[in-house]
Design a protein around this motif. Sequence first.
Motif, PDB file in Angstrom:
ATOM      1  N   GLY A   1       0.821  -1.210   0.000  1.00 45.50           N
ATOM      2  CA  GLY A   1       0.000   0.000   0.000  1.00 45.50           C
ATOM      3  C   GLY A   1       0.847   1.248   0.000  1.00 45.50           C
ATOM      4  N   ALA A   2       1.915   1.249   0.773  1.00 45.87           N
ATOM      5  CA  ALA A   2       2.807   2.411   0.816  1.00 45.87           C
ATOM      6  C   ALA A   2       3.536   2.573  -0.514  1.00 45.87           C
ATOM      7  N   ALA A   3       3.930   1.479  -1.131  1.00 55.37           N
ATOM      8  CA  ALA A   3       4.616   1.557  -2.421  1.00 55.37           C
ATOM      9  C   ALA A   3       3.659   2.053  -3.497  1.00 55.37           C
ATOM     10  N   ALA A   4       2.418   1.604  -3.456  1.00 55.38           N
ATOM     11  CA  ALA A   4       1.428   2.047  -4.449  1.00 55.38           C
ATOM     12  C   ALA A   4       1.112   3.522  -4.239  1.00 55.38           C
ATOM     13  N   ALA A   5       1.026   3.956  -2.980  1.00 49.51           N
ATOM     14  CA  ALA A   5       0.726   5.362  -2.690  1.00 49.51           C
ATOM     15  C   ALA A   5       1.875   6.254  -3.145  1.00 49.51           C
ATOM     16  N   SER A   6       3.097   5.826  -2.960  1.00 45.68           N
ATOM     17  CA  SER A   6       4.230   6.640  -3.372  1.00 45.68           C
ATOM     18  C   SER A   6       4.392   6.649  -4.892  1.00 45.68           C
ATOM     19  N   ALA A   7       3.956   5.581  -5.533  1.00 46.33           N
ATOM     20  CA  ALA A   7       4.044   5.496  -6.986  1.00 46.33           C
ATOM     21  C   ALA A   7       2.994   6.389  -7.656  1.00 46.33           C
ATOM     22  N   THR A   8       1.837   6.554  -7.013  1.00 45.93           N
ATOM     23  CA  THR A   8       0.764   7.358  -7.594  1.00 45.93           C
ATOM     24  C   THR A   8       0.835   8.803  -7.151  1.00 45.93           C
ATOM     25  N   ALA A   9       1.663   9.096  -6.165  1.00 49.67           N
ATOM     26  CA  ALA A   9       1.784  10.481  -5.704  1.00 49.67           C
ATOM     27  C   ALA A   9       2.522  11.301  -6.772  1.00 49.67           C
ATOM     28  N   PRO A  10       2.099  12.548  -6.954  1.00 49.88           N
ATOM     29  CA  PRO A  10       2.762  13.382  -7.972  1.00 49.88           C
ATOM     30  C   PRO A  10       4.204  13.676  -7.565  1.00 49.88           C
ATOM     31  N   GLN A  11       5.089  13.611  -8.538  1.00 46.70           N
ATOM     32  CA  GLN A  11       6.509  13.880  -8.316  1.00 46.70           C
ATOM     33  C   GLN A  11       6.759  15.363  -8.429  1.00 46.70           C
ATOM     34  N   LYS A  12       7.570  15.928  -7.590  1.00 47.26           N
ATOM     35  CA  LYS A  12       7.887  17.365  -7.644  1.00 47.26           C
ATOM     36  C   LYS A  12       9.235  17.582  -8.241  1.00 47.26           C
TER      37      LYS A  12
END
Length: 69
Positions: free
Chosen positions: A58-69
Motif C-alpha cells: 500500500g505504501a509503495a502504491a501510494a508513493s508510486a501514484t503520488a505526484p513527483q515534484k
Amino acid sequence: MKNIFYIVALAICLGVILFLFQRLNATEIALKEAQQHFADCEQVTFQLQNQLSEKQRGAAAASATAPQK
C-alpha cells in the motif's frame, strides 16, 4: 533372608519404574503444550508478515501514484 532382599529390590525397582513413568507422562504433556505454543506462534508470525506485506504494498502504491515534484 535372601527372599526378603529380592522382595525389597523388586519393590525399589517398581518404585523407580513408576517414578520414571510419571516423569515421562509429564514430559510428554509439556512437549504437546510446547508444540501447540510453537504452532500458535507460527500462525501469528504468518499473519503479521501478511499484514506487513499489505502495508508495504500500500505504501509503495501510494508513493508510486503520488505526484513527483
